[in-house]
Enzyme design. Structure first.
Site, PDB file in Angstrom:
ATOM      1  N   ASN A   5     109.632 -12.625  49.357  1.00 22.31           N
ATOM      2  CA  ASN A   5     110.280 -13.650  48.534  1.00 22.31           C
ATOM      3  C   ASN A   5     111.601 -14.112  49.133  1.00 22.31           C
ATOM      4  O   ASN A   5     111.903 -15.305  49.150  1.00 22.31           O
ATOM      5  CB  ASN A   5     110.513 -13.128  47.115  1.00 22.31           C
ATOM      6  CG  ASN A   5     109.242 -13.028  46.319  1.00 22.31           C
ATOM      7  OD1 ASN A   5     108.254 -13.675  46.639  1.00 22.31           O
ATOM      8  ND2 ASN A   5     109.254 -12.195  45.297  1.00 22.31           N
ATOM      9  N   ASN A  11     106.306 -21.749  45.869  1.00 21.78           N
ATOM     10  CA  ASN A  11     104.843 -21.728  45.780  1.00 21.78           C
ATOM     11  C   ASN A  11     104.202 -22.809  46.640  1.00 21.78           C
ATOM     12  O   ASN A  11     103.154 -22.582  47.250  1.00 21.78           O
ATOM     13  CB  ASN A  11     104.394 -21.873  44.327  1.00 21.78           C
ATOM     14  CG  ASN A  11     104.632 -20.605  43.538  1.00 21.78           C
ATOM     15  OD1 ASN A  11     104.706 -19.520  44.097  1.00 21.78           O
ATOM     16  ND2 ASN A  11     104.771 -20.748  42.237  1.00 21.78           N
ATOM     17  N   GLU A  41      88.043 -11.341  60.076  1.00 21.85           N
ATOM     18  CA  GLU A  41      87.746 -11.350  61.511  1.00 21.85           C
ATOM     19  C   GLU A  41      89.023 -11.399  62.341  1.00 21.85           C
ATOM     20  O   GLU A  41      89.096 -10.769  63.396  1.00 21.85           O
ATOM     21  CB  GLU A  41      86.836 -12.526  61.861  1.00 21.85           C
ATOM     22  CG  GLU A  41      85.419 -12.337  61.404  1.00 21.85           C
ATOM     23  CD  GLU A  41      84.536 -13.489  61.836  1.00 21.85           C
ATOM     24  OE1 GLU A  41      84.446 -13.749  63.050  1.00 21.85           O
ATOM     25  OE2 GLU A  41      83.960 -14.132  60.939  1.00 21.85           O
TER      26      GLU A  41
END
Length: 123
Positions: A6, A28, A54
């Site tokens: 944050n 956000n 992956e």
């Protein structure tokens, strides 16, 4: 596991996006842009489609070291994006700067085991 901090995201909004007091919407939106860029290969057709698992399997050789440090570049205001053009070299250099890391750390004091740079658009 991708690490997001944050405080780091807040500082990126303050310094790179020139917001004096970033709110949760600003934080956000930046995080959504980062995650959207990381998962873009899943949403579009092509030979290079890979999911995050992956990436982790191919980049991290030891299961105990499974934390991926995420960076995003360029992070600029809309005004700067309109008038400044950045080269691939500029974007690549910015991706390794501590100011674009999504966690509060300075990777210049450590070593990279592996890196993966995802470019979008005309490069």
């Amino acid at each position: 596991v991708n690490v997001f901090d944050n405080e780091a995201v807040y500082d990126i909004c303050k310094s790179n996006l020139e917001l004096s007091r970033p709110n949760y919407t600003n934080l956000n939106r930046l995080l959504c842009q980062v995650i959207s860029s990381m998962t873009a290969s899943l949403r579009f057709d092509g030979q290079l489609n890979v999911d995050i698992n992956e990436f982790q399997t191919n980049l991290v050789p030891y299961p105990r070291i499974h934390f991926m440090l995420t960076s995003f570049a360029p992070i600029v205001t809309a005004e700067k994006a309109m008038r400044e053009r950045q080269s691939v070299q500029d974007i690549t250099s910015a991706a390794f700067e501590p100011g674009t890391m999504m966690a509060k750390c300075d990777p210049r004091h450590g070593k990279y085991m592996a890196t993966c740079l995802l470019y979008r658009g005309d490069v």
